[in-house]
Design a protein around this motif. Structure first.
Motif, PDB file in Angstrom:
ATOM      1  N   SER A 171     -31.401 -33.782  38.518  1.00  0.00           N
ATOM      2  CA  SER A 171     -32.734 -33.705  39.123  1.00  0.00           C
ATOM      3  C   SER A 171     -32.608 -33.286  40.587  1.00  0.00           C
ATOM      4  N   ASP A 172     -31.529 -33.711  41.220  1.00  0.00           N
ATOM      5  CA  ASP A 172     -31.246 -33.270  42.583  1.00  0.00           C
ATOM      6  C   ASP A 172     -31.035 -31.753  42.630  1.00  0.00           C
ATOM      7  N   ASP A 173     -30.183 -31.276  41.718  1.00  0.00           N
ATOM      8  CA  ASP A 173     -29.902 -29.833  41.608  1.00  0.00           C
ATOM      9  C   ASP A 173     -31.182 -29.043  41.418  1.00  0.00           C
ATOM     10  N   TYR A 175     -34.256 -29.867  41.809  1.00  0.00           N
ATOM     11  CA  TYR A 175     -35.191 -29.974  42.924  1.00  0.00           C
ATOM     12  C   TYR A 175     -34.824 -28.963  44.021  1.00  0.00           C
ATOM     13  N   ASN A 176     -33.532 -28.919  44.350  1.00  0.00           N
ATOM     14  CA  ASN A 176     -33.087 -27.988  45.391  1.00  0.00           C
ATOM     15  C   ASN A 176     -33.344 -26.540  44.994  1.00  0.00           C
ATOM     16  N   SER A 197     -39.616 -39.694  43.504  1.00  0.00           N
ATOM     17  CA  SER A 197     -38.545 -39.076  44.290  1.00  0.00           C
ATOM     18  C   SER A 197     -38.674 -37.561  44.369  1.00  0.00           C
ATOM     19  N   MET A 198     -39.399 -36.951  43.430  1.00  0.00           N
ATOM     20  CA  MET A 198     -39.477 -35.497  43.432  1.00  0.00           C
ATOM     21  C   MET A 198     -40.827 -34.932  43.874  1.00  0.00           C
ATOM     22  N   ASN A 225     -33.961 -34.647  49.560  1.00  0.00           N
ATOM     23  CA  ASN A 225     -33.770 -34.448  48.121  1.00  0.00           C
ATOM     24  C   ASN A 225     -33.992 -35.755  47.349  1.00  0.00           C
ATOM     25  N   PRO A 226     -34.190 -35.685  46.041  1.00  0.00           N
ATOM     26  CA  PRO A 226     -34.605 -36.847  45.252  1.00  0.00           C
ATOM     27  C   PRO A 226     -33.719 -38.082  45.396  1.00  0.00           C
ATOM     28  N   ILE A 227     -32.374 -37.893  45.386  1.00  0.00           N
ATOM     29  CA  ILE A 227     -31.516 -39.077  45.468  1.00  0.00           C
ATOM     30  C   ILE A 227     -31.724 -39.787  46.802  1.00  0.00           C
ATOM     31  N   HIS A 228     -31.852 -38.986  47.846  1.00  0.00           N
ATOM     32  CA  HIS A 228     -32.111 -39.532  49.173  1.00  0.00           C
ATOM     33  C   HIS A 228     -33.479 -40.233  49.201  1.00  0.00           C
TER      34      HIS A 228
END
Lengths: 250, 261
Positions: A171-173, A175-176, A197-198, A225-228
Motif C-alpha cells: 500500500s505504501d508502494d 500510494y507513492n 492512512s491513504m 506515506n501510509p506507513i508513516h
C-alpha cells in the motif's frame, strides 16, 4: 488552492433484479471527486461498495441518477484480485489494455517499460505471473491499469489478497506511485486503518440499500506515506470516528 | 554428485519401473504362448479361436497381397478426417454458443438428447441419406466426436473466470477481443485435452461406420471375416486395430506433452 471537480456522481441508484424479487443495492449516492484527490469508501461487507466502482468504470449500468465526467477523464479500474493472465509474461500482461485499445506503439510500450523499471519489476518483465510474489503481482496489476494513462483510478480492495506485512509495504508502494503519477483515486476497502492512512476523505456507507452515512475529511498533521501516517496522533481519533459509524453485524 | 541415499532411491525407482515393464511383457508373452499351446494340443477349436501362428500367417498374407496397407490407410484416413472436422466443427459451434447465450440455451436440450443417444442407432438413416461409402463413415464418426467436443469446449468457455472477463471489460474490450485474448488462451489446455478424447472417439465412430457400410478398412476386414467365418481374419484385424489405437494414443499423448502449458 482550489481543486476542480473532475467526477460528479449525482443521486446514483442501482437496483438488481432476480426472478423472485428486486434488490435496491445503492440508493441516492452522490459524490464529488476532485483533481488528484484520494477518496476511500468504507462500509460493511456486501453493502455494494464494488457496485459503485463497476458503474463508474462502465461495466454496469445505473438504474437512475447521473455520472458527470467533467473533463472527460479516462478511468482505470484495478480489481480486487490481480487477474494476471498466466499465459502472458508480465510485460505482455501490462500491455493488455493498450493492445485492446489499439494504442500499442513504441512510445506507449516504453512508458510501460519505464513504469516496470521504476517500480521494481524490471527483472521480471519476461517472467510469468506464477513466478512473482503476491506483492509484485499487485504492482504489475497496478502498472497494467496505469498503462493506458487513466486520469482517475478506481481500486476495489486492491490489497485484500495480500498478507498483512506485504499489505503494508504494497500500500505504501502503490500510494507513492499514485502520488507520483498524479492520479485521482476512489478506493473501496473494508480496512479502516488503510483508509485513514491513504485517503484525503473517507466515505462511510450504510448497510444495504447503500447510502452515504458520513463523509470524513482526513487531516493528519505531518502527512506523508501510509506507513508513516499510521503513526499520526490523530489516527486513533479518526479510527474511532469511523468505527462507530460502520454497522458491523457479527 | 548425489548422496548415496539418493542414488539408492533412484536405483529403487528404476528397479520398480523395470519390474512393471517386465511384468507387462510377460503377460502378453504368456497369453500368446498358452494360446498357441492350447491350439497345438487341439484343446481349443482353432476354427473358432484361431491361433497366434494363424493370425501371423493371415497378416503376412495380407501384406503379400498388398491389401493390408490399403485397409490400414483407409481406416487411419477416415479417422484423421473425422478427427479434424469434428474438432473444428465442435469448436466453432461452442464459440457460437458462447457468443450467443440465447442460442446456447435453445439448443441445450437437443445437445443433451443427441449426446445420450447411441449414435449407432442413426446408422441406417445415415446409410440411406449419404450412401454406402466413405461419406457415411465419416458422418458417423463426426456425430460421435463433434457432440462431445461441443459440450466439453463450451463448458470450458463458460467456466472462464468471471473476474478476468470483468477485467477485460474494464479495459474496454469488445466481445471479439474477450474471445481471442481471454477465452481461447484460457481454454488452451482444455481444448488439447478434448483432442485426446476426440481421437479415440473418431476411431470408435469410424470402426462403427465400417461395420455398417464399407468396402475396405479394418472395420470392414473384421466384419467381412466374421461373415465368411474366417476367424483368423477377424482376430488379425483386431490385433492391427489394437496397434493402431496404441500408436494414435501415444501420438496424442506426445502432442499433449509438447503443447500443453
Amino acid at each position: 488552492m482550489v481543486k476542480n471537480v473532475i467526477l460528479k456522481i449525482k443521486n446514483m441508484k442501482k437496483i438488481y433484479h432476480t426472478p423472485k424479487n428486486e434488490i435496491l443495492a445503492i440508493d441516492d449516492f452522490s459524490l464529488d471527486l476532485l483533481d488528484r484527490e484520494f477518496i476511500a469508501i468504507v462500509g460493511p461487507s456486501g453493502c455494494g461498495k464494488s457496485t459503485i466502482l463497476s458503474i463508474l468504470s462502465g461495466i454496469e449500468n445505473l438504474s437512475s441518477g447521473k455520472v458527470e465526467n467533467k473533463k472527460n477523464s479516462s478511468i482505470g479500474y484495478m480489481l480486487q484480485s490481480d487477474n494476471l493472465f498466466e499465459w502472458r509474461t508480465i510485460l505482455e500482461n501490462c500491455l493488455l489494455g493498450l493492445e485492446i485499445n489499439g494504442e500499442l506503439n513504441d512510445e506507449n510500450k516504453k512508458y510501460v517499460l519505464d513504469l516496470l523499471e521504476t517500480y521494481g519489476l524490471k527483472d521480471f518483465i519476461n517472467a510469468y505471473p506464477s513466478n512473482l510474489s503476491g506483492g509484485m503481482r499487485q504492482r504489475a496489476s497496478l502498472i497494467r491499469t496505469l498503462a493506458t494513462k487513466p486520469d482517475i483510478l478506481l481500486m476495489d480492495e486492491p490489497f485484500s489478497a495480500l498478507d498483512y506485512q506485504t499489505r503494508l509495504a504494497v500500500s505504501d508502494d502503490v500510494y507513492n506511485i499514485i502520488k507520483k503519477e498524479k492520479k485521482a483515486v476512489i478506493m473501496v476497502t473494508h480496512d479502516i486503518s488503510e483508509a485513514i492512512s491513504m485517503a484525503d476523505k473517507v466515505i462511510v456507507l450504510s448497510n444495504r440499500p447503500t447510502k452515504i452515512k458520513k463523509i470524513i475529511d482526513i487531516n493528519l498533521s505531518d502527512k506523508a506515506n501510509p506507513i508513516h501516517n499510521r503513526k499520526a496522533k490523530e489516527f486513533s481519533y479518526y479510527y474511532d470516528l469511523i468505527w462507530k459509524e460502520i454497522d458491523f453485524h457479527v | 554428485m548425489f548422496s548415496n541415499e539418493h542414488k539408492l532411491y533412484l536405483k529403487n525407482i528404476r528397479k520398480k519401473n523395470l519390474l512393471i515393464r517386465l511384468s507387462q511383457f510377460i503377460i502378453i508373452i504368456l497369453f500368446i504362448v498358452i494360446w498357441q499351446i492350447l491350439a497345438d494340443k487341439n484343446l481349443i477349436n482353432t476354427f473358432i479361436f484361431s491361433s497366434p501362428k494363424k493370425v501371423i500367417d493371415t497378416v503376412i498374407n495380407l501384406h503379400q497381397t498388398n491389401n493390408l496397407y490399403q485397409h490400414i490407410w483407409i481406416t487411419v484416413y477416415e479417422t484423421l478426417i473425422s478427427f479434424l472436422l469434428g474438432t473444428g466443427i465442435g469448436i466453432v459451434i461452442a464459440t457460437i454458443m458462447w457468443w450467443n447465450k440465447f442460442i446456447a440455451k435453445v439448443i441445450d436440450p437437443y445437445l443433451t438428447v443427441l449426446n445420450s443417444l447411441p449414435k449407432v442407432a442413426l446408422g441406417p438413416i445415415i446409410i440411406i441419406w449419404s450412401g454406402a461409402g466413405i461419406k457415411s463413415i465419416i458422418l458417423m464418426a463426426l456425430l460421435i466426436s463433434t457432440i462431445i467436443t461441443i459440450i466439453n469446449v463450451y463448458q470450458g468457455f463458460s467456466d472462464t473466470d468471471v473476474n478476468k472477463i470483468k477485467l477485460m471489460k474494464s479495459l474496454g474490450a469488445n466481445k471479439r477481443q474477450i474471445y481471442t485474448k481471454l477465452i481461447l488462451p484460457a481454454n488452451y489446455n482444455s481444448i488439447i485435452s478434448t483432442l485426446k478424447i476426440n481421437i479415440s472417439m473418431s476411431l470408435i465412430g469410424v470402426i462403427m461406420g465400417e461395420f455398417l457400410v464399407s468396402k475396405s478398412g479394418l472395420g470392414y476386414l473384421i466384419m467381412y471375416g466374421s461373415q465368411v467365418f474366417n476367424l483368423n481374419l477377424v482376430i488379425a484385424g483386431i490385433v492391427i486395430l489394437c496397434i493402431i489405437a496404441a500408436i494414435m494414443y501415444y501420438l496424442v499423448l506426445y502432442i499433449e506433452k509438447r503443447f500443453k502449458r
